[in-house]
Motif scaffolding. Structure first.
Motif: not given
Length: 464
Positions: A382-387
């Protein structure tokens, strides 16, 4: 005053003017002059305050002396139309009771802005700020939505153990649970700890995942999910790691990797849509105060089909990107957050589901592909988060599962029960784990995971 029934501020703000009401809450601000005082009151039911108007011809200075920021009040008065901007109704006060005062010299939450670091130091009071009120109401709404999603799909909520003798991840970073006297640890003849004297008669730990027990449930009830606290004793001081966090783990019989990806995408879109539909005021506050693109980003997830990409293709994109990464990338490396975010934010500009990882970097229980090099894993990035989600089709073949456990030199003693499910009526099945706090980071726009759980637990930090 107690004869009337208290009305929550969230309800009052929807009401028409013209009735007498009883409201209770905590003072956010107080201003005014010798003729009139205005108090903004909040009771936690909404980010919005209600304005209380004190006509000073009816109250003495002495009566209002304790009405300071942080004080707790009960006020009875008339709900009237508000002439001020920002709210449609306000309360003309008739009666006032101060439940608890708050000394303005020592109460740490005064009107000025506070840093997130400072608020973590006063975790016992930070839920009283607008920001954390929003976050914790959203946290509740997301927990409710998770149960609703699975219940409406016919899944069963399975409570998996918090104390366990097995390590689902094979990572070894577990908290031990013991009643042994640490000043006088009993030893066995080999010089090791004699766990037979311990409470459970063997080494026990706090769970890192409910997955293995969840699989047992799926192989009997068909479709189950877990939702509970999990623990990792990793010395990770990052904005994305906690030592105690909550996990949602569905496990589903007869699902292959594609079914698993479809469920993960449907699930996360449902949750994001639920937040937009049910947490409007709180999201608007966080959007305006912290992250001007928050609501737009949430909306974009619902409207977008997630990209599905093999790990091999993902690595190729990263290697050809010309981007300088802190951690070099090549086939076989475990992707870091910077790699995941490049694929999502720069390359595709939408969420990505990465599949078919090298078996060496994934857990023993994942189904092996025919190439003998990769497994049917899937991570949702996900954007800004990663996994944000990690899952896989599980290995249903007894022979392959035992072979993998042997390759990794894992002890089978504590996993005998798990292996037996492949002997008796084994079936294709899949599942995934969603870190609840990672979801909340995305939904709230916060940048540090310690700010989306009421009382964060991390290395050297177990306050409150």
């Amino acid at each position: 005053m107690e004869s009337k029934k208290r009305v929550k501020i969230s309800e009052l703000l929807k009401r028409e003017a013209g009735t007498d009401v009883l409201v209770k809450g905590w003072v956010r601000t107080k201003r005014g002059n010798k003729n009139i005082s205005f108090v903004a009151l909040n009771d936690g039911s909404t980010v919005n305050n209600i304005q209380i108007v004190f006509d000073m011809s009816k109250f003495t200075e002495e009566q209002l002396k304790g009405v300071n920021t942080g004080a707790c009040l009960a006020v009875e008065g008339s709900l009237v139309s508000s002439v001020g901007s920002g709210q449609s109704v306000e309360i003309q006060a008739h009666l006032l009771e101060i439940y608890g005062s708050a000394d303005p010299e020592t109460y740490p939450l005064q009107k000025k802005g506070h840093s997130m670091e400072f608020l973590r130091e006063i975790g016992h009071l930070r839920p009283r700020t607008n920001t954390f009120g929003c976050i914790f109401r959203i946290r509740h709404a997301m927990a409710f939505a998770i149960h609703k999603f699975f219940n409406d799909k016919g899944f069963f909520y399975l409570h998996t153990p918090i104390i366990t003798a097995s390590d689902a991840e094979g990572a070894g970073a577990m908290f031990q649970v013991t009643t042994l006297d640490l000043n006088n640890i009993p030893k066995n003849p080999e010089g090791g700890v004699n766990f037979s004297d311990d409470f459970f008669g063997k080494a026990a730990n706090l769970t890192v995942s409910g997955q293995l027990e969840g699989e047992l449930g799926a192989l009997a009830l068909g479709e189950i999910y877990t939702f509970g606290p999990t623990f990792r004793a990793e010395n990770s001081n990052t904005p994305r790691h906690l030592s105690e966090f909550w996990m949602i783990e569905p496990e589903i019989a007869f699902y292959d990797i594609k079914d698993n990806m479809d469920l993960a995408e449907e699930f996360i879109k449902y949750l994001v849509k639920y937040s937009l539909d049910n947490c409007t005021d709180d999201l608007k506050f966080l959007n305006d105060m912290f992250d001007k693109e928050l609501i737009e980003r949430l909306q974009s997830v619902i409207d977008t089909e997630f990209v599905r990409l093999s790990y091999t293709d993902g690595v190729e994109i990263l290697m050809k990107s010309g981007q300088k990464f802190e951690y070099p990338v090549s086939w076989g490396t475990d992707l870091q957050s910077e790699h995941e975010r490049y694929l999502v934010e720069k390359h595709f500009k939408k969420p990505v589901i990465l599949t078919d990882y090298p078996k060496e970097i994934k857990a023993f229980y994942m189904k092996q592909n025919d190439d003998n090099k990769t497994v049917r894993a899937m991570d949702v990035l996900f954007p800004k988060i990663g996994e944000i989600i990690g899952g896989s089709q599980r290995e249903e073949s007894l022979e392959k599962l035992e072979g993998r456990i042997k390759e990794l030199e894992m002890g089978t003693e504590s996993l005998w029960w798990y292996i037996e499910t492949r002997k008796f009526g084994t079936a294709p099945h899949s599942g995934f784990g969603l870190g609840f706090e990672r979801l909340l980071l995305f939904v709230t726009g916060m940048s540090n995971i310690r700010d989306v759980i009421p009382f964060p637990r991390s290395p050297k930090n177990a306050e409150f």
